[in-house]
Design a protein around this motif. Structure first.
Motif, PDB file in Angstrom:
ATOM      1  N   GLU A 145       0.829  -1.212   0.000  1.00  0.00           N
ATOM      2  CA  GLU A 145       0.000   0.000   0.000  1.00  0.00           C
ATOM      3  C   GLU A 145       0.861   1.257   0.000  1.00  0.00           C
ATOM      4  O   GLU A 145       0.530   2.237  -0.685  1.00  0.00           O
ATOM      5  CB  GLU A 145      -0.936   0.003   1.210  1.00  0.00           C
ATOM      6  CG  GLU A 145      -2.142  -0.908   1.068  1.00  0.00           C
ATOM      7  CD  GLU A 145      -3.178  -0.669   2.156  1.00  0.00           C
ATOM      8  OE1 GLU A 145      -4.372  -0.870   1.892  1.00  0.00           O
ATOM      9  OE2 GLU A 145      -2.787  -0.275   3.284  1.00  0.00           O
ATOM     10  N   SER A 146       1.946   1.250   0.742  1.00  0.00           N
ATOM     11  CA  SER A 146       2.814   2.427   0.789  1.00  0.00           C
ATOM     12  C   SER A 146       3.442   2.708  -0.569  1.00  0.00           C
ATOM     13  O   SER A 146       3.535   3.872  -0.999  1.00  0.00           O
ATOM     14  CB  SER A 146       3.912   2.231   1.840  1.00  0.00           C
ATOM     15  OG  SER A 146       3.359   2.158   3.143  1.00  0.00           O
ATOM     16  N   LEU A 147       3.864   1.660  -1.282  1.00  0.00           N
ATOM     17  CA  LEU A 147       4.433   1.835  -2.605  1.00  0.00           C
ATOM     18  C   LEU A 147       3.382   2.364  -3.580  1.00  0.00           C
ATOM     19  O   LEU A 147       3.663   3.249  -4.399  1.00  0.00           O
ATOM     20  CB  LEU A 147       4.995   0.512  -3.122  1.00  0.00           C
ATOM     21  CG  LEU A 147       6.322   0.041  -2.519  1.00  0.00           C
ATOM     22  CD1 LEU A 147       6.680  -1.335  -3.061  1.00  0.00           C
ATOM     23  CD2 LEU A 147       7.439   1.038  -2.819  1.00  0.00           C
ATOM     24  N   VAL A 148       2.173   1.829  -3.478  1.00  0.00           N
ATOM     25  CA  VAL A 148       1.082   2.311  -4.328  1.00  0.00           C
ATOM     26  C   VAL A 148       0.823   3.784  -4.037  1.00  0.00           C
ATOM     27  O   VAL A 148       0.608   4.586  -4.955  1.00  0.00           O
ATOM     28  CB  VAL A 148      -0.196   1.477  -4.109  1.00  0.00           C
ATOM     29  CG1 VAL A 148      -1.393   2.108  -4.833  1.00  0.00           C
ATOM     30  CG2 VAL A 148       0.014   0.044  -4.602  1.00  0.00           C
ATOM     31  N   GLY A 149       0.847   4.159  -2.773  1.00  0.00           N
ATOM     32  CA  GLY A 149       0.637   5.553  -2.393  1.00  0.00           C
ATOM     33  C   GLY A 149       1.680   6.479  -3.004  1.00  0.00           C
ATOM     34  O   GLY A 149       1.355   7.569  -3.482  1.00  0.00           O
ATOM     35  N   LYS A 150       2.940   6.035  -3.006  1.00  0.00           N
ATOM     36  CA  LYS A 150       4.004   6.851  -3.605  1.00  0.00           C
ATOM     37  C   LYS A 150       3.782   7.010  -5.103  1.00  0.00           C
ATOM     38  O   LYS A 150       4.002   8.085  -5.665  1.00  0.00           O
ATOM     39  CB  LYS A 150       5.358   6.194  -3.338  1.00  0.00           C
ATOM     40  CG  LYS A 150       5.799   6.246  -1.881  1.00  0.00           C
ATOM     41  CD  LYS A 150       7.136   5.553  -1.695  1.00  0.00           C
ATOM     42  CE  LYS A 150       7.570   5.577  -0.224  1.00  0.00           C
ATOM     43  NZ  LYS A 150       8.862   4.873  -0.024  1.00  0.00           N
ATOM     44  N   ALA A 151       3.359   5.932  -5.734  1.00  0.00           N
ATOM     45  CA  ALA A 151       3.129   5.989  -7.181  1.00  0.00           C
ATOM     46  C   ALA A 151       1.979   6.926  -7.521  1.00  0.00           C
ATOM     47  O   ALA A 151       2.042   7.694  -8.494  1.00  0.00           O
ATOM     48  CB  ALA A 151       2.842   4.589  -7.711  1.00  0.00           C
ATOM     49  N   ILE A 161     -12.701   0.137  11.223  1.00  0.00           N
ATOM     50  CA  ILE A 161     -12.491   1.572  11.405  1.00  0.00           C
ATOM     51  C   ILE A 161     -10.994   1.890  11.458  1.00  0.00           C
ATOM     52  O   ILE A 161     -10.522   2.862  10.859  1.00  0.00           O
ATOM     53  CB  ILE A 161     -13.195   2.077  12.684  1.00  0.00           C
ATOM     54  CG1 ILE A 161     -14.709   1.882  12.579  1.00  0.00           C
ATOM     55  CG2 ILE A 161     -12.839   3.536  12.944  1.00  0.00           C
ATOM     56  CD1 ILE A 161     -15.353   2.604  11.413  1.00  0.00           C
ATOM     57  N   GLN A 162     -10.245   1.049  12.176  1.00  0.00           N
ATOM     58  CA  GLN A 162      -8.803   1.274  12.276  1.00  0.00           C
ATOM     59  C   GLN A 162      -8.108   0.984  10.956  1.00  0.00           C
ATOM     60  O   GLN A 162      -7.233   1.740  10.507  1.00  0.00           O
ATOM     61  CB  GLN A 162      -8.204   0.398  13.379  1.00  0.00           C
ATOM     62  CG  GLN A 162      -6.720   0.646  13.612  1.00  0.00           C
ATOM     63  CD  GLN A 162      -6.435   2.078  14.043  1.00  0.00           C
ATOM     64  OE1 GLN A 162      -6.987   2.548  15.036  1.00  0.00           O
ATOM     65  NE2 GLN A 162      -5.570   2.793  13.312  1.00  0.00           N
ATOM     66  N   SER A 181      -5.055   2.394   6.005  1.00  0.00           N
ATOM     67  CA  SER A 181      -4.886   2.275   4.554  1.00  0.00           C
ATOM     68  C   SER A 181      -4.900   3.642   3.882  1.00  0.00           C
ATOM     69  O   SER A 181      -4.094   3.917   2.988  1.00  0.00           O
ATOM     70  CB  SER A 181      -5.981   1.386   3.955  1.00  0.00           C
ATOM     71  OG  SER A 181      -5.777   0.032   4.286  1.00  0.00           O
ATOM     72  N   LEU A 182      -5.821   4.502   4.298  1.00  0.00           N
ATOM     73  CA  LEU A 182      -5.886   5.844   3.727  1.00  0.00           C
ATOM     74  C   LEU A 182      -4.566   6.596   3.932  1.00  0.00           C
ATOM     75  O   LEU A 182      -4.085   7.289   3.033  1.00  0.00           O
ATOM     76  CB  LEU A 182      -7.039   6.633   4.350  1.00  0.00           C
ATOM     77  CG  LEU A 182      -8.448   6.193   3.947  1.00  0.00           C
ATOM     78  CD1 LEU A 182      -9.495   6.913   4.801  1.00  0.00           C
ATOM     79  CD2 LEU A 182      -8.711   6.453   2.463  1.00  0.00           C
ATOM     80  N   GLN A 183      -3.980   6.415   5.106  1.00  0.00           N
ATOM     81  CA  GLN A 183      -2.720   7.092   5.403  1.00  0.00           C
ATOM     82  C   GLN A 183      -1.594   6.537   4.535  1.00  0.00           C
ATOM     83  O   GLN A 183      -0.807   7.301   3.951  1.00  0.00           O
ATOM     84  CB  GLN A 183      -2.365   6.930   6.879  1.00  0.00           C
ATOM     85  CG  GLN A 183      -1.091   7.664   7.281  1.00  0.00           C
ATOM     86  CD  GLN A 183      -0.822   7.588   8.775  1.00  0.00           C
ATOM     87  OE1 GLN A 183      -1.390   6.762   9.473  1.00  0.00           O
ATOM     88  NE2 GLN A 183       0.045   8.458   9.255  1.00  0.00           N
ATOM     89  N   ARG A 184      -1.502   5.199   4.437  1.00  0.00           N
ATOM     90  CA  ARG A 184      -0.436   4.607   3.627  1.00  0.00           C
ATOM     91  C   ARG A 184      -0.589   4.963   2.149  1.00  0.00           C
ATOM     92  O   ARG A 184       0.391   5.175   1.432  1.00  0.00           O
ATOM     93  CB  ARG A 184      -0.415   3.084   3.798  1.00  0.00           C
ATOM     94  CG  ARG A 184       0.175   2.610   5.117  1.00  0.00           C
ATOM     95  CD  ARG A 184       0.359   1.118   5.133  1.00  0.00           C
ATOM     96  NE  ARG A 184      -0.893   0.406   5.173  1.00  0.00           N
ATOM     97  CZ  ARG A 184      -1.444  -0.133   6.265  1.00  0.00           C
ATOM     98  NH1 ARG A 184      -0.826  -0.002   7.442  1.00  0.00           N
ATOM     99  NH2 ARG A 184      -2.582  -0.782   6.207  1.00  0.00           N
ATOM    100  N   GLY A 228     -18.103   8.933   2.555  1.00  0.00           N
ATOM    101  CA  GLY A 228     -17.268   9.257   1.406  1.00  0.00           C
ATOM    102  C   GLY A 228     -15.862   8.696   1.471  1.00  0.00           C
ATOM    103  O   GLY A 228     -15.016   9.020   0.626  1.00  0.00           O
ATOM    104  N   LYS A 229     -15.608   7.833   2.453  1.00  0.00           N
ATOM    105  CA  LYS A 229     -14.269   7.262   2.572  1.00  0.00           C
ATOM    106  C   LYS A 229     -14.058   6.101   1.598  1.00  0.00           C
ATOM    107  O   LYS A 229     -12.906   5.781   1.259  1.00  0.00           O
ATOM    108  CB  LYS A 229     -14.006   6.806   4.010  1.00  0.00           C
ATOM    109  CG  LYS A 229     -13.916   7.965   4.989  1.00  0.00           C
ATOM    110  CD  LYS A 229     -13.573   7.499   6.390  1.00  0.00           C
ATOM    111  CE  LYS A 229     -13.429   8.701   7.324  1.00  0.00           C
ATOM    112  NZ  LYS A 229     -13.076   8.303   8.706  1.00  0.00           N
TER     113      LYS A 229
END
Length: 332
Positions: A63-69, A118-119, A124-127, A161-162
């Motif tokens: 997920e973090s790599l996807v976020g960077k991309a 919820i957690q 995931s949104l943050q990563r 809307g999340k």
């Protein structure tokens, strides 16, 4: 690459989806982050705008790599498909497995209770570096939580809307019917390949009738259907594939024999066996899109070009005729 509608939702995705399990590193013998980023960008440039990931893929690393991309590609240009419900940060729910990754040991649980969801969505949104997820999917069943409870939470997240659309993964038709009493189910994600067509018996007919999209994962049977996994192929590190039934004999040899019989069709189109297999998969009744992994730009480019040709009815019939002769021993 023309996008396709995902079930009853308003979400459109590319028919080839970038599968981001392998770039997480865990269970695939490691990974090179720079090559992974190049793979995502190459896929995007070729029209693959949808990316499927999950927290458990590398314990957040995928997920973090996807976020960077996504920061480079532009959030509005990409459809993010991620999951929840396989959690290494809790002991609630149903114990799933022990694993190691990132130099640590983990106890992993299947948990889809309210507090867990919820957690997980916030993590995931943050990563991912975004404030919404296009398709949020429950990764696998949690025997300790009622499906209706899980879906109520997802409904709330959708209203906030999340998340845009709701999906399931590795669930039965009975479970999907229960979910649909609470929410509008956009899709199901199921394993499906030339040598593993179990979902054709029940999931495909249900989804076709109820307009639920099907995201077929492992269409290349984790690389086996590329024709590159020969008898002397060497697997590295913690690569999980040698222990799976399809990679054991006689299944590996039977599959490779079948691939040699359909290879002339790929040669006629000047494409690889992998591209032929992916194209065939996307054309199957009920299949919305195929999730295909890539760990470098070359693999990503090859996958994306799988929709650049058209198989004739006669060619599909030839493939299906040979496929019916393949006997896979699922007990090994």
């Amino acid at each position: 690459m023309d996008k396709v509608q995902l079930g009853k939702s308003d979400l459109k995705i590319s028919p080839i989806v970038f599968g981001a399990w392998a770039i997480g590193g865990w269970a695939w013998g490691g990974n090179d982050d720079q090559q992974a980023m190049e793979a995502i960008k190459t896929s995007f440039d070729a029209g693959v705008t949808s990316i499927d990931t999950a927290p458990i893929y590398g314990y957040g690393h995928s997920e973090s790599l996807v976020g960077k991309a996504i920061k480079e590609l532009g959030r509005d240009n990409v459809e993010i498909l991620t999951k929840f419900g396989i959690n290494w940060k809790t002991t609630k729910g149903e114990f799933y497995f022990n694993a190691e990754g990132n130099g640590e040991s983990y106890e992993v649980y299947a948990y889809a209770g309210r507090d867990g969801i919820i957690q997980e969505v916030e993590d995931s949104l943050q990563r991912l570096g975004t404030d919404y997820i296009d398709l949020y999917q429950i990764h696998r069943p949690d025997a300790t939580t009622q499906i209706e409870e899980t879906m109520e939470v997802l409904k709330e997240l959708q209203q906030q809307g999340k998340i845009r659309a709701i999906g399931m993964s590795n669930h039965t038709v009975k479970m999907m019917k229960r979910a649909e009493k609470v929410i509008d189910l956009a899709s199901t994600q199921s394993p499906y390949s030339m040598v593993y067509r179990k979902i054709e018996k029940d999931i495909v007919p249900f989804c076709v009738e109820d307009n639920v999209g099907i995201l077929a994962y492992s269409p290349l049977q984790r690389g086996l259907l590329t024709g590159k996994i020969t008898a002397d192929y060497e697997f590295k590190g913690d690569d999980h594939r040698p222990g799976t039934k399809w990679f054991k004999e006689p299944n590996r040899s039977r599959t490779n024999d079948f691939l040699q019989k359909i290879k002339p069709i790929s040669e006629d189109h000047n494409v690889s066996l992998a591209q032929l297999v992916i194209n065939w998969t996307v054309q199957r009744p009920g299949i919305t899109a195929a999730l295909v992994g890539a760990r470098n730009a070359d693999q990503a480019s090859e996958n994306a070009k799988s929709m650049d040709f058209v198989l004739s009815k006669e060619e599909i019939e030839r493939i299906n005729t040979e496929l019916e002769k393949v006997v896979i021993d699922h007990d090994v």
